[in-house]
Design an enzyme around this catalytic site. Structure first.
Site, PDB file in Angstrom:
ATOM      1  N   ALA A 253       0.812  -1.235   0.000  1.00 29.46           N
ATOM      2  CA  ALA A 253       0.000   0.000   0.000  1.00 29.46           C
ATOM      3  C   ALA A 253       0.838   1.276   0.000  1.00 29.46           C
ATOM      4  O   ALA A 253       0.269   2.366   0.125  1.00 29.46           O
ATOM      5  CB  ALA A 253      -1.017   0.044   1.141  1.00 29.46           C
ATOM      6  N   ALA A 254       2.150   1.173  -0.167  1.00 26.53           N
ATOM      7  CA  ALA A 254       2.952   2.401  -0.283  1.00 26.53           C
ATOM      8  C   ALA A 254       2.530   3.152  -1.552  1.00 26.53           C
ATOM      9  O   ALA A 254       2.296   4.367  -1.528  1.00 26.53           O
ATOM     10  CB  ALA A 254       4.433   2.069  -0.320  1.00 26.53           C
ATOM     11  N   GLY A 255       2.416   2.425  -2.655  1.00 23.53           N
ATOM     12  CA  GLY A 255       1.990   3.048  -3.917  1.00 23.53           C
ATOM     13  C   GLY A 255       0.562   3.573  -3.824  1.00 23.53           C
ATOM     14  O   GLY A 255       0.238   4.635  -4.367  1.00 23.53           O
ATOM     15  N   ASP A 256      -0.303   2.841  -3.129  1.00 21.72           N
ATOM     16  CA  ASP A 256      -1.698   3.277  -2.995  1.00 21.72           C
ATOM     17  C   ASP A 256      -1.778   4.532  -2.127  1.00 21.72           C
ATOM     18  O   ASP A 256      -2.608   5.422  -2.384  1.00 21.72           O
ATOM     19  CB  ASP A 256      -2.547   2.169  -2.364  1.00 21.72           C
ATOM     20  CG  ASP A 256      -2.421   0.847  -3.115  1.00 21.72           C
ATOM     21  OD1 ASP A 256      -2.190   0.877  -4.337  1.00 21.72           O
ATOM     22  OD2 ASP A 256      -2.535  -0.213  -2.475  1.00 21.72           O
TER      23      ASP A 256
HETATM   24  O1  RIB Z   1      -1.309  -2.455  -3.448  1.00 22.12           O
HETATM   25  C1  RIB Z   1      -1.521  -3.340  -2.375  1.00 22.12           C
HETATM   26  C2  RIB Z   1      -2.790  -4.078  -2.557  1.00 22.12           C
HETATM   27  O2  RIB Z   1      -2.694  -4.902  -3.698  1.00 22.12           O
HETATM   28  C3  RIB Z   1      -3.133  -5.020  -1.434  1.00 22.12           C
HETATM   29  O3  RIB Z   1      -3.854  -4.410  -0.397  1.00 22.12           O
HETATM   30  C4  RIB Z   1      -3.875  -6.145  -2.140  1.00 22.12           C
HETATM   31  O4  RIB Z   1      -5.211  -6.240  -1.776  1.00 22.12           O
HETATM   32  C5  RIB Z   1      -3.702  -5.873  -3.626  1.00 22.12           C
HETATM   33  O5  RIB Z   1      -4.825  -5.316  -4.163  1.00 22.12           O
END
Ligand code: RIB
Length: 311
Positions: A253-256
Site C-alpha cells: 500500500a505504499a503506492g496506494d
Molecule cells: O497495493 C496493495 C494491494 O494490492 C493489497 O492491499 C492487495 O489487496 C492488492 O490489491
C-alpha cells in the site's frame, strides 16, 4: 497543472481482504515452507487509495463491490467508518469478496501478491452524471474491469474531471483508449517496463520509457521509484523528487498511499510539483507499518514526517 476545486475524489477500484503471510524467503516451485502467523487486513488497491485520500484531506466516494460474505461486510463497514461514501459499493449475492494472498518477506518488507478478484470483477461504472460532476479527480487502478475504467474515465472527462490511472497490476495488452482517457499515469518501475517493453533501470531509461508511454495520450507520467523517489515526466518537463529513506517493515500500500495522497492534493487545487513531495512522504510512512489500510498515514503524520526530514 493547477485546478481550483473542492477536494472531491471519486475512486473506482478494488476492495480486498488481504491474507498476509509473513515468511523468511519466497518459496520455490514445489517447495513447502513454514510461515508466521497469518493476519486478515483490509486492502485492495482501490480501497487503499480511497482510505489514503480520505485520511489525507479528500472527500471520497467509491465505486466498487464486495461479496455477500463476512469479508465483504467488514470491508465495506471499514470504508464507511473512514468517512468514505459507499452508496455505490453494492454487496453482491453469490460471489466472494476480493481476496489477496500476500507473502511478506519479514526481513526486507517486500512482498509478492496474488489477487482473486471476486466481486471486483463485477464492478461497473455508474452512469449517474451527478457523481462525476461532483468529483474533482477520478482515481482508478487495474483490479477492476478495464472497460469499467474506460467508461468511468469517459464520463469523468465529459464532466471536466482530472483522471488519474495507477496502472497496477500492469499487463501488456491494455487498450489504447485507456491511456487516451487518463490525464495522469502513476506506474512504478516494473509497471512502466511492462507497459513499454523497455529497460527502466537508470533514470535516463525511465525518462525514455515515460516519453514513449506519453505518446499514447496521457499528459503526465509520474513514475514511483521506491527509495529513489518519483519522476514526473511530461512532453517538455522532467523532474525527479527524492524520497526520505525509511526502514521498510511492509511496502504493501505504499503506492496506494502515494496515489491517494496525490489525488487528494490535486483535488484541492494543488499543483503536481507541490503534491508529489507530500505523496512521497505518505508512501514512505506506509512502508514503516504492517498491512495495507492500517499503514496509511494521516495528514498530521505526513506533515510531521516532512518537517522532521526537511533538508
Ligand atoms: O497495493 C496493495 C494491494 O494490492 C493489497 O492491499 C492487495 O489487496 C492488492 O490489491
Amino acid at each position: 497543472m493547477s485546478i481550483s476545486k473542492h477536494g472531491n475524489v471519486l475512486v473506482v477500484g478494488s476492495i480486498n481482504m488481504d491474507v498476509v503471510t509473513p515468511i523468511k524467503k519466497l518459496p520455490l516451485p514445489g517447495q513447502t515452507i513454514m510461515a508466521g502467523d497469518v493476519q486478515l487486513i483490509p486492502g485492495g488497491k482501490g480501497a487503499n487509495a480511497a482510505v489514503a485520500a480520505a485520511r489525507l484531506g479528500g472527500n471520497v466516494r467509491m465505486i466498487g463491490a464486495v461479496g455477500d460474505d463476512a469479508f465483504g461486510h467488514t470491508l465495506k463497514t471499514n470504508l464507511i467508518n473512514e468517512g468514505i461514501d459507499c452508496d455505490r459499493v453494492p454487496v453482491i449475492n453469490g460471489i466472494s469478496s476480493g481476496t489477496a494472498v500476500i507473502l511478506l518477506d519479514e526481513d526486507s518488507g517486500q512482498n509478492a501478491i496474488m489477487v482473486s478478484p471476486g466481486a471486483n470483477a463485477k464492478v461497473t461504472a455508474s452512469d449517474d452524471k451527478k457523481v462525476y460532476a461532483w468529483a474533482d479527480v477520478l482515481m482508478m487502478q487495474l483490479e477492476t474491469p478495464v472497460q469499467t475504467n474506460i467508461d468511468a474515465a469517459r464520463h469523468a472527462r465529459n464532466a471536466g474531471v482530472t483522471v488519474i490511472l495507477d496502472p497496477a497490476p500492469a499487463c501488456e495488452d491494455l487498450p489504447e483508449e485507456l491511456f487516451a482517457v487518463s490525464d495522469i499515469l502513476l506506474p512504478n518501475e516494473t509497471e512502466l517496463a511492462t507497459l513499454t517493453g523497455m529497460d527502466v533501470t537508470s533514470i535516463p531509461e525511465i525518462m525514455a520509457a515515460s516519453q514513449s508511454l506519453l505518446k499514447h495520450g496521457s499528459k503526465h507520467i509520474i513514475v514511483t521509484l521506491g527509495p529513489r523517489g518519483a519522476l514526473w515526466v511530461t512532453d517538455n518537463h522532467n523532474q525527479l523528487f527524492p524520497a526520505t529513506p525509511v526502514k521498510a517493515v511492509d511496502t504493501t500500500a505504499a503506492g496506494d498511499s502515494f496515489a491517494g495522497a496525490l489525488a487528494a492534493n490535486l483535488a484541492q487545487g494543488k499543483t503536481i510539483a507541490d503534491s508529489v513531495p507530500f505523496a512521497l512522504a505518505a508512501g514512505s510512512l506506509a512502508c514503516t507499518r504492517l498491512g495495507a489500510q492500517p499503514s496509511v498515514p494521516t495528514t498530521e503524520q505526513v506533515l510531521t514526517f516532512m518537517q522532521q526530514h526537511q533538508a
